[in-house]
Design an enzyme around this catalytic site. Structure first.
Site, short mmCIF file in Angstrom:
data_model
loop_
_atom_site.label_atom_id
_atom_site.label_comp_id
_atom_site.label_asym_id
_atom_site.label_seq_id
_atom_site.Cartn_x
_atom_site.Cartn_y
_atom_site.Cartn_z
N GLY A 20 0.81 -1.20 0.00
CA GLY A 20 0.00 0.00 0.00
C GLY A 20 0.84 1.25 0.00
N CYS A 21 1.03 1.83 1.17
CA CYS A 21 1.66 3.14 1.27
C CYS A 21 3.15 3.10 0.96
CB CYS A 21 1.39 3.75 2.63
SG CYS A 21 -0.38 4.07 2.91
N VAL A 22 3.83 1.99 1.25
CA VAL A 22 5.24 1.88 0.89
C VAL A 22 5.39 1.85 -0.63
CG1 VAL A 22 7.28 0.37 0.97
CG2 VAL A 22 5.95 0.81 3.05
#
Length: 208
Positions: free
Chosen positions: A151-153
């Site tokens: 996701g955010c990585v």
């Protein structure tokens, strides 16, 4: 009959390699209580080990004079500033303003001199001004860590590349809900957008 492995399928197509620049920073993405607290809807079994890796990297970076940057997530009550992302993933209410699940863990809290960017979307860059700050400080390489890998990585690593930074994703310092998405996204990031390195390599980039 079984087809070729993923590695065989990608061989000869995605084999480029990136070299670190001369001015790195450590970007710790969303290492907060929501992923570390049992009973939280976002709890991940692998998060604690990744947090420990992040703590070691942060300590080494500060000692070497390498900038340390944290992100967290916070929404206005009811997700008024969360847009479509908040609608798609109602679990994000865990990050409504005032929720303890949005807090940094006690053993990995930003220190004086560290920077914190609060975001509402997956990428550390979207709507935060992070790229402008990094460019102004001459940063050319980002060691990227945190939650979640898929996701955010991933979103932050992709945007880092698009903004002209060399993205180095540190394997041990990332975590996801399941090994499948974790490994698949590390594989694809390595193939197309970033270099996936281990913690020992990250220490060398930091200069520790």
């Amino acid at each position: 009959m079984a087809g070729p492995s993923a590695a065989d399928n990608y061989a000869g197509v995605y084999e480029g390699r990136l070299q670190p620049g001369t001015r790195p920073a450590l970007l710790i993405v969303d290492v907060v209580a929501a992923y570390l607290t049992e009973g939280s809807p976002l709890f991940m079994q692998s998060a604690a080990a990744a947090k420990d890796s992040n703590r070691r990297l942060a300590d080494a970076a500060r000692a070497a004079g390498v900038p340390v940057i944290f992100t967290n997530v916070q929404y206005q009550p009811g997700g008024a500033d969360g847009g479509v992302f908040y609608k798609k993933a109602p679990v994000l209410k865990a990050f409504d303003e005032g929720s303890p699940l949005g807090a940094f863990p006690e053993d990995l809290i930003p220190q004086p001199g560290d920077r914190v960017f609060t975001k509402q979307y997956p990428s550390a860059f979207f709507g935060t001004g992070l790229a402008e700050v990094l460019h102004a400080e001459g940063i050319d390489t980002l060691l990227i860590t945190g939650y979640s890998t898929s996701g955010c990585v991933r979103a932050s690593a992709l945007d880092a590349m698009q903004y002209g930074f060399i993205p180095l994703v540190v394997r041990e310092a990332c975590a996801d809900r399941h090994e499948g998405p974790h490994e698949a996204n590390l594989f694809d990031l390595q193939a197309k957008y970033a270099e996936v390195i281990d913690e020992a390599e990250a220490f060398k980039v930091i200069g520790a």
